[in-house]
Design an enzyme around this catalytic site. Structure first.
Site, PDB file in Angstrom:
ATOM      1  N   ASN A   1      37.300  28.947  25.314  1.00  0.00           N
ATOM      2  CA  ASN A   1      37.314  29.221  23.721  1.00  0.00           C
ATOM      3  C   ASN A   1      38.549  29.314  23.387  1.00  0.00           C
ATOM      4  O   ASN A   1      38.888  29.863  22.056  1.00  0.00           O
ATOM      5  CB  ASN A   1      36.555  30.232  23.481  1.00  0.00           C
TER       6      ASN A   1
ATOM      7  N   ASP B   1      41.285  31.344  23.838  1.00  0.00           N
ATOM      8  CA  ASP B   1      41.949  32.622  23.664  1.00  0.00           C
ATOM      9  C   ASP B   1      42.714  32.665  24.524  1.00  0.00           C
ATOM     10  O   ASP B   1      43.653  33.969  24.580  1.00  0.00           O
ATOM     11  CB  ASP B   1      41.067  33.869  23.435  1.00  0.00           C
TER      12      ASP B   1
ATOM     13  N   ASP C   1      37.173  32.432  31.352  1.00  0.00           N
ATOM     14  CA  ASP C   1      35.729  33.229  30.836  1.00  0.00           C
ATOM     15  C   ASP C   1      34.840  32.428  31.706  1.00  0.00           C
ATOM     16  O   ASP C   1      34.789  31.694  32.409  1.00  0.00           O
ATOM     17  CB  ASP C   1      35.669  33.071  29.547  1.00  0.00           C
TER      18      ASP C   1
ATOM     19  N   ASP D   1      31.723  41.552  42.774  1.00  0.00           N
ATOM     20  CA  ASP D   1      32.665  42.399  42.975  1.00  0.00           C
ATOM     21  C   ASP D   1      32.153  43.828  42.921  1.00  0.00           C
ATOM     22  O   ASP D   1      31.757  43.853  41.748  1.00  0.00           O
ATOM     23  CB  ASP D   1      34.043  42.248  42.441  1.00  0.00           C
TER      24      ASP D   1
ATOM     25  N   ASP E   1      35.027  46.498  46.884  1.00  0.00           N
ATOM     26  CA  ASP E   1      36.446  46.932  46.803  1.00  0.00           C
ATOM     27  C   ASP E   1      37.034  48.212  47.593  1.00  0.00           C
ATOM     28  O   ASP E   1      36.314  49.064  47.286  1.00  0.00           O
ATOM     29  CB  ASP E   1      36.775  46.970  45.095  1.00  0.00           C
TER      30      ASP E   1
ATOM     31  N   GLU F   1      36.280  45.102  51.558  1.00  0.00           N
ATOM     32  CA  GLU F   1      37.736  45.303  51.490  1.00  0.00           C
ATOM     33  C   GLU F   1      38.037  46.616  52.091  1.00  0.00           C
ATOM     34  O   GLU F   1      37.785  47.651  51.407  1.00  0.00           O
ATOM     35  CB  GLU F   1      38.028  45.143  50.088  1.00  0.00           C
TER      36      GLU F   1
ATOM     37  N   HIS G   1      43.252  37.158  45.238  1.00  0.00           N
ATOM     38  CA  HIS G   1      43.903  37.656  44.076  1.00  0.00           C
ATOM     39  C   HIS G   1      45.242  38.604  44.446  1.00  0.00           C
ATOM     40  O   HIS G   1      46.006  39.031  43.393  1.00  0.00           O
ATOM     41  CB  HIS G   1      43.021  38.238  43.072  1.00  0.00           C
ATOM     42  N   ASP G   2      45.375  39.384  45.238  1.00  0.00           N
ATOM     43  CA  ASP G   2      46.133  40.233  45.761  1.00  0.00           C
ATOM     44  C   ASP G   2      47.364  39.762  46.465  1.00  0.00           C
ATOM     45  O   ASP G   2      48.403  40.540  46.700  1.00  0.00           O
ATOM     46  CB  ASP G   2      45.763  41.443  46.184  1.00  0.00           C
TER      47      ASP G   2
HETATM   48  C1  GLC Z   1      41.392  46.160  45.680  1.00  0.00           C
HETATM   49  C2  GLC Z   1      41.508  44.984  44.694  1.00  0.00           C
HETATM   50  C3  GLC Z   1      42.732  44.980  43.739  1.00  0.00           C
HETATM   51  C4  GLC Z   1      42.681  46.258  43.002  1.00  0.00           C
HETATM   52  C5  GLC Z   1      42.325  47.658  43.729  1.00  0.00           C
HETATM   53  C6  GLC Z   1      42.034  48.618  42.919  1.00  0.00           C
HETATM   54  O1  GLC Z   1      42.500  46.094  46.453  1.00  0.00           O
HETATM   55  O2  GLC Z   1      41.444  43.854  45.372  1.00  0.00           O
HETATM   56  O3  GLC Z   1      42.913  43.864  42.977  1.00  0.00           O
HETATM   57  O4  GLC Z   1      43.940  46.303  42.237  1.00  0.00           O
HETATM   58  O5  GLC Z   1      41.435  47.431  44.600  1.00  0.00           O
HETATM   59  O6  GLC Z   1      40.674  48.375  42.595  1.00  0.00           O
HETATM   60 CA    CA Z   2      38.469  32.676  26.840  1.00  0.00          CA
END
Ligand code: GLC
Ligand code: CA
Length: 557
Positions: free
Chosen positions: A23, A25, A29, A98, A199, A253, A326-327
């Protein structure tokens, strides 16, 4: 070995904020994700792990949840979620959520109540302690800089936050907290989701007495909370009350997990989780005190570590296979070579090496394109609070100069993984028609989906093939693993064995030619190779070459 679907599946991780904006922004999404499901189908993955999409003030991009049963406004509505789920299911793709339950957001109603007074009914939902001599209750440090305790004037006490001050830790000792979490999980399962990525689940049980930890860097190491005294009890309880009632997959994780602990978390009796993410191989390029460094991942220790996990969990638990999420900064820039000359070759080499191992492979968005780390011109380019805070803290503390620190943060920042997905060469790579929340990697004209879908020899098509092979050959999923040449500094080679079959995988992690002895494999079938697959010149390995050869002894007779 017991055969189950999640051992045979390939998981693709989506970081919704950076995947596709529907959209304009500037923020990815849910409708954006739905619009790209055909792309994922083409890649061939079975499961999507969706980074958090719940309501959140976004201090840590959704890992700070203020309502577990509402969708983040920027990402859409629950109707959009339901549509995405059913469209995914319609294509045979499962969705794993997640689950962030070590902590909530400080804006979660539980915490708002908890902090309001000492005798509030929700006070014990979180971890509150008196200060010691006007200071924090102990020396623990937060993962995002500073102490892990925040003083709260209202009640003159401190609350624990292993992550940001806006991520207070839940008190798992409190059975009401556990019940709230388990009931919430049950409602999501009943809605039809297919599993949970949990997580920092290894941190939910804190050590008795909250003792000071050994100082690493500036504060006490928060890994003192890893694999705490009751974590296995809590997970067994979660398993009995929720997980065992649904056909779902679970991956923990597990910061600070050891091989022995992993055997418990991911035990093959199935009393806790299906598998865990371990971190040892991702820490091989850390600096002395902190993760910040400009090092390359060294090959011999990498082989040693992955081999330890391959052998250690065989038959007793299950590995997850990953280099990216993503980390983590982009693997081509950490372990391969992101120059024009070797980027694609090294991306394919890394992929071959990982995807031919035993375990469930995870592909993080953009990894299938061989995406690289991005370019940061100044600290203002960072969005991630971990990078921003660390830069400030380590310079203020006098440990590093700005000049020292900048390249280290630029190399290891989590923002490297979070640059928006490059779909094509239009403005902002087709990710958004607006202003992207985080700048695109400037190389999107070279590295993008449209180009790679057109080109047969692209990294995308190579991943597609690796994924396909795993579905065709059981040996890739279940075969036993054995490392060859443990001390070779350039070659990562191993053999997998299942019944009469042998699978030889040889990867040259260098830009120079290497020698390898293929005797015994002269008649083997080439399953995949990132050069022409011609094994007549098999004794010489080209730069970043990778090959997987299948020898079927049953066939020969
Ligand atoms: C996990 C996630 C990370 C987040 C952290 C706290 O390591 O992968 O992205 O910042 O937990 O929730
Ligand atoms: Ca969006």
């Amino acid at each position: 070995m017991k055969k189950v679907w999640w051992k045979e599946a390939i998981v693709y991780q989506i970081y919704p904020r950076s995947f596709c904006d529907s959209n304009g922004d500037g923020i990815g999404d849910l409708n954006g994700i739905t619009s790209k499901l055909d792309y994922l189908k083409e890649l061939g993955i079975d499961v999507i792990w969706l980074s958090p999409v719940y309501k959140s003030p976004n201090d840590d991009n959704g890992y700070d949840i203020s309502d577990y049963e509402a969708i983040m406004t920027e990402f859409g509505t629950m109707d959009d979620f339901d549509k995405m789920l059913s469209e995914a299911h319609g294509r045979g793709i499962k969705i794993v959520m997640d689950l962030v339950v070590n902590h909530t957001s400080d804006e979660h109603p539980w915490f708002v109540e908890s902090r309001s007074s000492k005798d509030n009914l929700k006070r014990d939902y979180y971890i509150w302690k008196e200060g010691k001599n006007g200071k924090e209750p102990n020396n623990w440090g937060s993962a995002f800089s500073g102490p892990a305790w925040k003083y709260d004037e209202k009640t003159d006490m401190y609350y624990l936050h292993l992550f940001s001050v806006k991520q207070p830790d839940l008190n798992w000792e409190n059975q009401k907290v556990r019940k709230e979490v388990f009931d919430m999980m049950t409602r999501w399962c009943k809605k039809g989701i297919d599993g949970f990525r949990m997580d920092v689940i290894s941190l939910i049980s804190k050590p008795e007495g909250f003792p000071d930890a050994k100082v690493v860097g500036l504060y006490g190491d928060m890994n003192i909370c890893a694999n705490g005294p009751k974590v296995h009890d809590y997970l067994k309880e979660m398993n009995q009350k929720v997980l065992s009632k649904f056909d779902i997959m679970t991956v923990g994780e597990t910061a600070g997990v050891t091989l022995d602990e992993a055997k418990r978390y991911a035990n093959s009796e199935g009393s806790e989780l299906n598998m865990v993410f371990q971190f040892e191989h991702m820490n091989l390029d850390s600096g002395e005190k902190f993760k910040w460094s400009t090092k390359h991942i060294p090959l011999v220790p990498l082989k040693e570590n992955l081999t330890k996990w391959q052998l250690g969990l065989d038959d007793v638990a299950w590995n997850s296979l990953y280099f990216c999420n993503h980390d983590q900064p982009r693997i081509v820039s950490r372990l391969g070579d992101d120059s024009d000359e070797f980027r694609e070759l090294s991306a394919k080499c890394i992929a071959t090496c990982l995807h031919m191992m035993q375990g469930t492979p995870y592909v993080y968005q953009g990894e299938e394109l061989g995406m690289t780390n991005t370019v940061f011109n100044s600290v203002d380019d960072f969005r991630d609070l971990e990078s921003v805070n660390a830069y400030r803290e380590l310079i203020e503390s006098g440990l590093y100069t700005k000049e020292d620190m900048f390249p280290k943060i630029a190399h290891k920042s989590r923002d490297n993984a979070r640059t928006p997905m490059p779909w094509d060469t239009s403005e902002n790579a087709g990710f958004t028609t607006g202003t992207p929340w985080l700048a695109l990697n400037p190389n999107y004209n070279k590295i993008n989906v449209a180009d790679q879908l057109k080109r047969e020899d692209s990294v995308f098509h190579y991943y597609q093939k690796l994924i396909q092979l795993r579905k065709e050959y059981e040996i890739i999923v279940y075969g036993k693993y054995e490392l060859l040449l443990p001390d070779d500094e350039h070659i990562f080679a191993y053999v997998r064995t299942l019944g009469n079959q042998k699978l030889l995988v040889v990867c040259n992690f260098s830009k120079t030619e290497q020698k390898f002895d293929f005797s015994g494999y002269e008649n083997a079938k080439v399953l995949i190779s990132n050069y022409d697959g011609n094994i007549s010149e098999k004794a010489t390995l080209k730069p970043y070459s990778a090959i997987a050869l299948l020898l079927d002894n049953a066939q020969k007779m």
